[in-house]
Design a protein around this motif. Structure first.
Motif, mmCIF file in Angstrom:
data_model
loop_
_atom_site.group_PDB
_atom_site.id
_atom_site.type_symbol
_atom_site.label_atom_id
_atom_site.label_comp_id
_atom_site.label_asym_id
_atom_site.label_seq_id
_atom_site.Cartn_x
_atom_site.Cartn_y
_atom_site.Cartn_z
ATOM 1 N N LYS A 97 -40.656 -121.424 54.279
ATOM 2 C CA LYS A 97 -41.706 -122.456 54.280
ATOM 3 C C LYS A 97 -41.070 -123.820 54.070
ATOM 4 O O LYS A 97 -40.602 -124.145 52.978
ATOM 5 N N LYS A 147 -42.227 -121.185 58.835
ATOM 6 C CA LYS A 147 -43.343 -122.106 59.024
ATOM 7 C C LYS A 147 -42.888 -123.500 58.625
ATOM 8 O O LYS A 147 -42.376 -123.700 57.527
ATOM 9 N N ASN A 207 -52.771 -132.681 50.701
ATOM 10 C CA ASN A 207 -54.137 -132.249 51.027
ATOM 11 C C ASN A 207 -54.801 -132.997 52.172
ATOM 12 O O ASN A 207 -56.005 -132.828 52.391
ATOM 13 N N THR A 260 -56.312 -133.825 55.690
ATOM 14 C CA THR A 260 -56.821 -133.002 56.783
ATOM 15 C C THR A 260 -56.492 -133.605 58.144
ATOM 16 O O THR A 260 -56.925 -133.106 59.174
ATOM 17 N N ASN A 300 -53.742 -134.655 61.059
ATOM 18 C CA ASN A 300 -52.408 -134.382 61.583
ATOM 19 C C ASN A 300 -51.549 -135.630 61.631
ATOM 20 O O ASN A 300 -50.333 -135.546 61.846
ATOM 21 N N VAL A 324 -50.259 -128.338 59.450
ATOM 22 C CA VAL A 324 -51.104 -128.172 58.264
ATOM 23 C C VAL A 324 -50.502 -129.007 57.146
ATOM 24 O O VAL A 324 -49.409 -129.571 57.277
ATOM 25 N N ASN A 325 -51.206 -129.097 56.030
ATOM 26 C CA ASN A 325 -50.673 -129.838 54.889
ATOM 27 C C ASN A 325 -49.877 -128.885 53.980
ATOM 28 O O ASN A 325 -49.817 -127.673 54.207
ATOM 29 N N SER A 351 -50.407 -127.882 50.871
ATOM 30 C CA SER A 351 -51.192 -126.874 50.163
ATOM 31 C C SER A 351 -51.479 -125.687 51.063
ATOM 32 O O SER A 351 -51.457 -124.526 50.632
ATOM 33 N N GLN A 352 -51.771 -125.947 52.339
ATOM 34 C CA GLN A 352 -52.014 -124.874 53.292
ATOM 35 C C GLN A 352 -50.725 -124.112 53.589
ATOM 36 O O GLN A 352 -50.742 -122.896 53.786
ATOM 37 N N LEU A 353 -49.608 -124.826 53.626
ATOM 38 C CA LEU A 353 -48.311 -124.167 53.812
ATOM 39 C C LEU A 353 -48.041 -123.200 52.672
ATOM 40 O O LEU A 353 -47.591 -122.066 52.880
ATOM 41 N N ALA A 402 -50.196 -121.677 50.856
ATOM 42 C CA ALA A 402 -51.148 -120.546 50.886
ATOM 43 C C ALA A 402 -50.886 -119.597 52.039
ATOM 44 O O ALA A 402 -51.415 -118.480 52.055
ATOM 45 N N ALA A 403 -50.094 -120.044 53.024
ATOM 46 C CA ALA A 403 -49.882 -119.231 54.223
ATOM 47 C C ALA A 403 -49.128 -117.941 53.881
ATOM 48 O O ALA A 403 -48.261 -117.911 53.008
#
Length: 433
Positions: free
Chosen positions: A220, A338, A414, A416, A418, A424-425, A427-429, A431-432
């Motif tokens: 990541k 990712k 965080n 939203t 691009n 993605v941001n 936080s999303q990275l 959680a992936a």
């Protein structure tokens, strides 16, 4: 009765104190502790995120003296800002509790599995980058330090399934331009490459070093682009040919303070080193490209813009970096990896355009420094900085304040859009799966 009255008075006083707290104090409060979103975090980069790896080197790229860290109380000095860096704040947002991610040079073996900061002031993708400033760790050495840390952690701490969930923040490239390509008096890269060829050469080396991290277990990646370094106080100061007498009266003394392309030479202890370079001058930064906008305690920069030659070269590099991220995310070269691209140029432009809403009033000069824009020489030992750091985007000639770093970190974590983080941001990275 007296006790009850005193308690009420004390409560009223506390309410008033909170209500009147400075905006900067409230804005920089440590967020409420949350669940840690990643088991570990590893950081690679330059002075924007170095937190002490250069402290004991023979180098001008050090920040282990006041007023650097004047607003930081969480550990040893070494950050090139007044307080927290962008990765310190990202670690907070990811839920890491204190202490912050330590510098590799000062870490204990028990720290390794939780996270390490390998960043080094003056570092670049190319090994020779930053040699004008003295000793430092280029990206290739930072990767080797991580390799040594993996060996030290052993099978449990460096297990692939564990490292694969960690965040690897990498931010490189600024010095490959400021302290390499745009210093033709010291380096030959500008004669060997035009800007597109140089960006391609950098990205080829960069992709190889990221692949080395992948082999060691990284999956990541948060990859930070290079910001508008043609608009930093150092470059704004160099646009104007007029000499600044005050700079010559301070120590360390500049040995070459004219506006050529070879940077500023500084003599320290009999050793002459050079800071920064420049390539060409521009008087029209273009809409949204200059952090100075029209608001500053010093008024508009007399030259009225940024160094467009540098910013144009950076645009080529960042475009290639985004393409590299997209290519890696297709999964053919580095299966399972990712990548997130953090667009610091777009975030920086938005910050400048909305500076007043964030509380910034000084956009084109450092809080601490010497000469025009407080940018001809960076912050000196025991120099008195500006009183209200929360109003300045730049801490010194090259680096943002903690207040600006908080905005960059929040957008990376965080946003939203691009325009800030792609695809993605952070936080999303985290959680992936």
């Amino acid at each position: 009765m007296h006790s009850k009255t005193s308690s009420s008075a004390l409560l009223v006083l506390l309410i008033l104190v909170v209500a009147m707290a400075p905006r900067a104090l409230m804005a920089t409060a440590v967020p409420k502790q949350q669940q840690q979103l990643a088991p570990c975090m590893y950081i690679f980069g330059d002075s924007l995120v170095d937190n002490g790896n250069n402290n004991y080197m023979l180098s001008l790229a050090r920040a282990n003296y006041r007023p650097y860290g004047i607003d930081f109380t969480g550990g040893p000095p070494g950050r090139f800002t007044n307080g927290l860096t962008v990765v310190d704040i990202l670690a907070e947002l990811l839920g890491f509790s204190p202490p912050l991610i330590p510098a590799y040079a000062m870490a204990r073996p028990t720290d390794f599995a939780r996270g390490l900061n390998f960043a080094s002031g003056a570092a670049g993708i190319r090994p020779e980058t930053g040699n004008n400033l003295g000793r430092h760790y280029p990206l290739s050495e930072q990767v080797e330090h991580f390799r040594a840390a993996v060996r030290e952690m052993g099978p449990s701490g460096a297990a692939p399934e564990r490292l694969g969930r960690c965040i690897f923040y990498v931010g490189m490239g600024s010095n490959d331009y400021l302290n390499n390509y745009f210093m033709p008096g010291y380096y030959t890269t500008a004669q060997a490459y035009d800007p597109p060829a140089y960006a391609a050469a950098l990205l080829q080396d960069y992709s190889r070093q990221l692949a080395d991290l992948y082999v060691l277990g990284a999956r990541k990646f948060a990859i930070a682009g290079v910001g508008l370094i043609g608009c930093i106080p150092y470059e704004l100061a160099r646009i104007n040919d007029q000499q600044e007498p005050a700079a010559a009266a301070r120590r360390p003394t500049p040995t070459n303070n004219n506006n050529n392309n070879s940077g500023i030479g500084i003599s320290v202890g009999g050793i002459t080193l050079t800071i920064g370079g420049a390539g060409g001058r521009s008087r029209g930064g273009g809409a949204g490209s200059r952090p100075a906008a029209n608001a500053s305690s010093s008024g508009r920069n007399s030259a009225g813009g940024c160094n467009d030659r540098i910013n144009s070269a950076i645009a080529i590099y960042n475009k290639g970096l985004l393409s590299m991220v997209k290519r890696f995310n297709r999964g053919q070269q580095l299966p399972g990896a990712k990548f997130v691209f953090l667009d610091t140029v777009q975030t920086g432009k938005a910050l400048a355009a909305n500076a007043a809403a964030y509380g910034f009033t000084v956009l084109d000069r450092g809080c601490c420094g010497v000469g025009r824009n407080n940018g001809q020489i960076t912050c000196l030992p025991l120099q008195r900085p500006c009183n209200d750091r929360s109003k300045y985007i730049f801490w010194d000639a090259f680096h943002p304040t903690e207040a600006a770093n908080r905005i960059y970190a929040a957008k990376a974590f965080n946003s939203t859009s691009n325009a800030d983080a792609y695809p993605v941001n952070v936080s999303q990275l985290a959680a992936a799966t």
